[in-house]
Design an enzyme around this catalytic site. Structure first.
Site, PDB file in Angstrom:
ATOM      1  N   MET A 114       3.912   3.894  -1.495  1.00 14.59           N
ATOM      2  CA  MET A 114       4.472   4.154  -2.662  1.00 14.59           C
ATOM      3  C   MET A 114       4.576   3.439  -3.599  1.00 14.59           C
ATOM      4  SD  MET A 114       3.294   8.360  -2.921  1.00 14.59           S
ATOM      5  CE  MET A 114       3.077   8.352  -4.025  1.00 14.59           C
ATOM      6  N   CYS A 161      16.867   4.554  -7.964  1.00 14.28           N
ATOM      7  CA  CYS A 161      15.122   5.012  -8.844  1.00 14.28           C
ATOM      8  C   CYS A 161      16.361   6.101  -9.643  1.00 14.28           C
ATOM      9  CB  CYS A 161      14.602   5.615  -8.438  1.00 14.28           C
ATOM     10  SG  CYS A 161      14.890   6.811  -6.435  1.00 14.28           S
ATOM     11  N   ARG A 217      15.690  17.766  -3.986  1.00 14.57           N
ATOM     12  CA  ARG A 217      14.615  17.297  -3.733  1.00 14.57           C
ATOM     13  C   ARG A 217      13.599  17.846  -4.459  1.00 14.57           C
ATOM     14  NH1 ARG A 217      12.937  12.545  -3.747  1.00 14.57           N
ATOM     15  NH2 ARG A 217      14.284  11.939  -1.866  1.00 14.57           N
ATOM     16  N   PRO A 232      -6.051  42.803  -7.507  1.00 18.48           N
ATOM     17  CA  PRO A 232      -5.431  43.641  -8.338  1.00 18.48           C
ATOM     18  C   PRO A 232      -4.131  44.609  -8.123  1.00 18.48           C
ATOM     19  CG  PRO A 232      -7.688  44.550  -8.947  1.00 18.48           C
ATOM     20  CD  PRO A 232      -7.938  43.314  -7.700  1.00 18.48           C
ATOM     21  N   GLN A 268       9.372   7.283 -11.920  1.00 20.41           N
ATOM     22  CA  GLN A 268      10.902   6.762 -10.456  1.00 20.41           C
ATOM     23  C   GLN A 268       9.835   5.554 -10.092  1.00 20.41           C
ATOM     24  OE1 GLN A 268       8.460   9.398  -9.495  1.00 20.41           O
ATOM     25  NE2 GLN A 268       8.307   8.854  -7.574  1.00 20.41           N
ATOM     26  N   THR A 275       2.737  -4.347   7.909  1.00 23.29           N
ATOM     27  CA  THR A 275       3.456  -4.353   9.500  1.00 23.29           C
ATOM     28  C   THR A 275       2.675  -2.830  10.663  1.00 23.29           C
ATOM     29  OG1 THR A 275       3.906  -2.112   8.541  1.00 23.29           O
ATOM     30  CG2 THR A 275       5.722  -3.823   8.515  1.00 23.29           C
ATOM     31  N   GLN A 315      13.945  15.499  -8.329  1.00 19.53           N
ATOM     32  CA  GLN A 315      13.924  14.181  -7.470  1.00 19.53           C
ATOM     33  C   GLN A 315      12.571  15.121  -6.852  1.00 19.53           C
ATOM     34  OE1 GLN A 315      18.193  12.273  -6.288  1.00 19.53           O
ATOM     35  NE2 GLN A 315      16.669  11.115  -5.641  1.00 19.53           N
ATOM     36  N   HIS A 318      11.052  11.343 -11.642  1.00 21.54           N
ATOM     37  CA  HIS A 318      12.820  12.222 -11.582  1.00 21.54           C
ATOM     38  C   HIS A 318      13.520  12.787 -12.929  1.00 21.54           C
ATOM     39  CE1 HIS A 318      11.981  10.609  -7.486  1.00 21.54           C
ATOM     40  NE2 HIS A 318      12.812   9.997  -7.711  1.00 21.54           N
ATOM     41  N   ARG A 329       0.990  -1.356  -0.285  1.00 23.79           N
ATOM     42  CA  ARG A 329       0.240  -0.017   0.161  1.00 23.79           C
ATOM     43  C   ARG A 329       0.957   1.319   0.189  1.00 23.79           C
ATOM     44  NH1 ARG A 329      -1.824   2.809   4.814  1.00 23.79           N
ATOM     45  NH2 ARG A 329      -0.701   2.408   6.804  1.00 23.79           N
TER      46      ARG A 329
HETATM   47  P1  NAP Z   1       6.383   4.003   1.702  1.00 31.25           P
HETATM   48  O1  NAP Z   1       5.119   5.320   0.932  1.00 31.25           O
HETATM   49  O2  NAP Z   1       6.535   4.983   2.613  1.00 31.25           O
HETATM   50  O3  NAP Z   1       5.331   2.840   2.084  1.00 31.25           O
HETATM   51  C1  NAP Z   1       6.008   1.897   2.656  1.00 31.25           C
HETATM   52  C2  NAP Z   1       4.942   1.951   4.305  1.00 31.25           C
HETATM   53  O4  NAP Z   1       4.905   2.855   4.789  1.00 31.25           O
HETATM   54  C3  NAP Z   1       3.269   1.057   3.460  1.00 31.25           C
HETATM   55  O5  NAP Z   1       4.137   0.169   3.094  1.00 31.25           O
HETATM   56  C4  NAP Z   1       2.761   1.149   4.729  1.00 31.25           C
HETATM   57  O6  NAP Z   1       3.385  -0.452   5.275  1.00 31.25           O
HETATM   58  C5  NAP Z   1       3.616   2.402   5.260  1.00 31.25           C
HETATM   59  N1  NAP Z   1       2.479   3.466   4.777  1.00 31.25           N
HETATM   60  C6  NAP Z   1       2.346   4.440   6.285  1.00 31.25           C
HETATM   61  N2  NAP Z   1       1.524   5.271   5.824  1.00 31.25           N
HETATM   62  C7  NAP Z   1       1.024   5.097   5.118  1.00 31.25           C
HETATM   63  C8  NAP Z   1       0.115   6.275   3.792  1.00 31.25           C
HETATM   64  N3  NAP Z   1       0.159   7.082   4.592  1.00 31.25           N
HETATM   65  N4  NAP Z   1       0.031   5.420   3.091  1.00 31.25           N
HETATM   66  C9  NAP Z   1       0.684   4.689   2.381  1.00 31.25           C
HETATM   67  N5  NAP Z   1       1.684   3.719   3.330  1.00 31.25           N
HETATM   68  C10 NAP Z   1       2.105   3.698   4.176  1.00 31.25           C
HETATM   69  O7  NAP Z   1       7.217   3.692   0.962  1.00 31.25           O
HETATM   70  P2  NAP Z   1       8.229   4.066  -0.704  1.00 31.25           P
HETATM   71  O8  NAP Z   1       8.303   5.228  -0.899  1.00 31.25           O
HETATM   72  O9  NAP Z   1       7.295   2.931  -1.327  1.00 31.25           O
HETATM   73  O10 NAP Z   1       9.460   3.111  -0.587  1.00 31.25           O
HETATM   74  C11 NAP Z   1       9.649   1.531  -0.510  1.00 31.25           C
HETATM   75  C12 NAP Z   1      10.806   0.949  -0.531  1.00 31.25           C
HETATM   76  O11 NAP Z   1      10.626   0.922  -1.603  1.00 31.25           O
HETATM   77  C13 NAP Z   1      11.410   2.189   0.213  1.00 31.25           C
HETATM   78  O12 NAP Z   1      13.266   1.044   0.624  1.00 31.25           O
HETATM   79  C14 NAP Z   1      12.672   3.238  -1.062  1.00 31.25           C
HETATM   80  O13 NAP Z   1      13.061   3.402  -0.669  1.00 31.25           O
HETATM   81  C15 NAP Z   1      12.688   2.340  -2.160  1.00 31.25           C
HETATM   82  N6  NAP Z   1      12.096   2.727  -3.326  1.00 31.25           N
HETATM   83  C16 NAP Z   1      10.986   4.272  -2.669  1.00 31.25           C
HETATM   84  C17 NAP Z   1      10.748   4.516  -4.544  1.00 31.25           C
HETATM   85  C18 NAP Z   1      10.166   5.979  -4.455  1.00 31.25           C
HETATM   86  O14 NAP Z   1       9.931   6.708  -5.456  1.00 31.25           O
HETATM   87  N7  NAP Z   1       9.000   5.916  -3.523  1.00 31.25           N
HETATM   88  C19 NAP Z   1      11.698   4.806  -5.274  1.00 31.25           C
HETATM   89  C20 NAP Z   1      12.881   3.400  -5.401  1.00 31.25           C
HETATM   90  C21 NAP Z   1      12.947   2.295  -4.029  1.00 31.25           C
HETATM   91  P3  NAP Z   1       2.117  -1.110   5.907  1.00 31.25           P
HETATM   92  O15 NAP Z   1       0.577  -0.779   5.197  1.00 31.25           O
HETATM   93  O16 NAP Z   1       2.931  -2.468   6.184  1.00 31.25           O
HETATM   94  O17 NAP Z   1       0.959   0.100   7.570  1.00 31.25           O
END
Ligand code: NAP
Length: 371
Positions: free
Chosen positions: A12, A135, A267, A193, A350, A37, A162, A274, A10
């Site tokens: 990103m 990415c 960023r 204005p 990305q 989790t 990014q 990106h 769930r």
């Molecule tokens: P993220 O969006 O923060 O999601 C990670 C986890 O956070 C989710 O599986 C979820 O776990 C929890 N979470 C907490 N609040 C949330 C919310 N409001 N919406 C969705 N999830 C929420 O992380 P991510 O960007 O997908 O990155 C995951 C991994 O991929 C990281 O190691 C990152 O470095 C890597 N990565 C990311 C990108 C990118 O562009 N974002 C690109 C390449 C690699 P639960 O469901 O268990 O609570």
């Protein structure tokens, strides 16, 4: 059917992975088991079947019952679970979006359009841990594919732009909160204005610096601004994100002589995708039309954008590429520094080629291998 544990679905990257698995019809051959989790026992996505519940992502017994686990949960999760799982004797395939395991000798960084040979050799050697690349690195390699293949690159300097979603869901949502906040603050002056542009800027800048500006998940204001630091500090004045450019690119491509990659990662207020402004030192001088034709032939996803204002406005930006697998490269021209110096600008999603797509494709490769 292949039983696959899916963790971090769930977030990103996880949401985009789910979307790609659905679009590709992959759930026809996957029997998914979803983990969480934060919501153990909650309802699992429909693909798990009616009434299926989320399992505990920290439960090693549950995880070790699966031949394949794909995780987009993040580095902290991988650190906490991976070693325990392997130490429990688990022999399954681990496919991961996080950087934690990328540089370990027994891990392969998967970007199959460029390193399928390395992946196949690793599977033959019994390697069972495959990690998606950083990415910006994956997108750079996709965009410049032909130049790497022809061994034309001596070094690359990259200035990145990014998107907020690269930092995760919470940070992207906070950027939108910041945008709304600034929109509200500016609203009154925009309809008056008599207020000058400079007065509006003062109002907005004051809001960015005020204590009620939304600033919980991002380290600094991003809406209407930028942040020239991504991830933690490492030696030599670099950030970890900047160091990945060099180490991961060389691990993925395994060139005879290392290709030096460095730059500054920034960023910016884009939501998704990106971009990178590149200065490339070529090994030899080549006519521009030859370089363009090599770039065009990089792979089926790369599109060379004409170096003109019209084409750049129409094509070369995150709003155009977001949600697509296209990797765009434009602004290609020789730089003033000399005939071997090439300037270029690239933009790609990305969350797709930079994260979810290589993982999805790696899962399909593992399935092929297991059949
Ligand atoms: P993220 O969006 O923060 O999601 C990670 C986890 O956070 C989710 O599986 C979820 O776990 C929890 N979470 C907490 N609040 C949330 C919310 N409001 N919406 C969705 N999830 C929420 O992380 P991510 O960007 O997908 O990155 C995951 C991994 O991929 C990281 O190691 C990152 O470095 C890597 N990565 C990311 C990108 C990118 O562009 N974002 C690109 C390449 C690699 P639960 O469901 O268990 O609570």
């Amino acid at each position: 059917m292949l039983k696959v544990g899916i963790v971090g679905w769930r977030g990103m990257v996880g949401s985009v992975l789910m979307q790609r698995l659905r679009e590709g019809g992959d759930f026809a051959w996957i029997e998914p088991v979803f983990f969480s989790t934060s919501d153990v026992g909650g309802q699992a996505p429909a693909e798990a079947g009616a009434g299926a519940r989320l399992k505990d992502a920290y439960n090693v017994n549950e995880l070790s019952a699966l031949p394949v686990i794909i995780t987009c949960q993040g580095g902290e999760y991988t650190k906490r679970v991976y070693e325990k799982l392997r130490q429990s004797g688990w022999q399954g395939y681990w496919i991961d979006a996080a950087s934690t395991l990328r540089m370990q000798p027994e891990t392969v960084i998967a970007l199959d359009p460029v390193n399928r040979r390395v992946i196949d050799e690793a599977l033959n050697r019994g390697i069972k841990t495959f990690v998606g690349g950083n990415c910006t690195v994956s997108l750079m390699i996709m965009a410049l594919g032909g130049l790497f293949r022809e061994d034309l690159i001596e070094w690359i300097y990259s200035a990145t732009y990014q998107a907020a979603s690269g930092a995760g869901a919470k940070q992207m949502i906070e950027l939108m909160r910041q945008m709304r906040h600034l929109g509200q603050v500016a609203d009154e002056s925009l309809s008056n204005p008599a207020v000058t542009a400079l007065e509006m800027e003062r109002i907005v800048t004051a809001a960015q610096n005020s204590s009620d500006f939304p600033l919980n998940d991002l380290p600094a204001p991003l809406a209407g601004s930028l942040i020239p630091w991504i991830d933690t500090a490492v030696d030599g004045g670099q950030t970890r994100e900047e160091r990945k450019g060099h180490v991961e690119l060389n691990k993925i491509l395994q060139p005879e002589k290392e290709i030096a990659v460095d730059g500054i990662c920034v960023r910016v207020g884009a939501l998704r995708c990106h971009s990178q402004a590149l200065c490339i030192k070529l090994k030899r001088d080549l006519p521009l039309n030859e370089i363009e034709s090599i770039l065009r032939g990089s792979n089926e996803w790369v599109h060379l954008i004409e170096n003109s204002p019209q084409a750049s406005f129409k094509e070369l930006h995150p709003a155009r590429v977001s949600g697509t697998l296209d990797v765009l490269i434009g602004r290609v021209h020789k730089l003033r520094m000399g005939p071997e110096y090439l300037g270029a600008f690239t933009v790609g999603d990305q969350l797709l080629w930079g994260a979810a797509e290589p993982l999805r494709r790696m899962l399909a490769i593992v399935r092929e291998w297991l059949e």
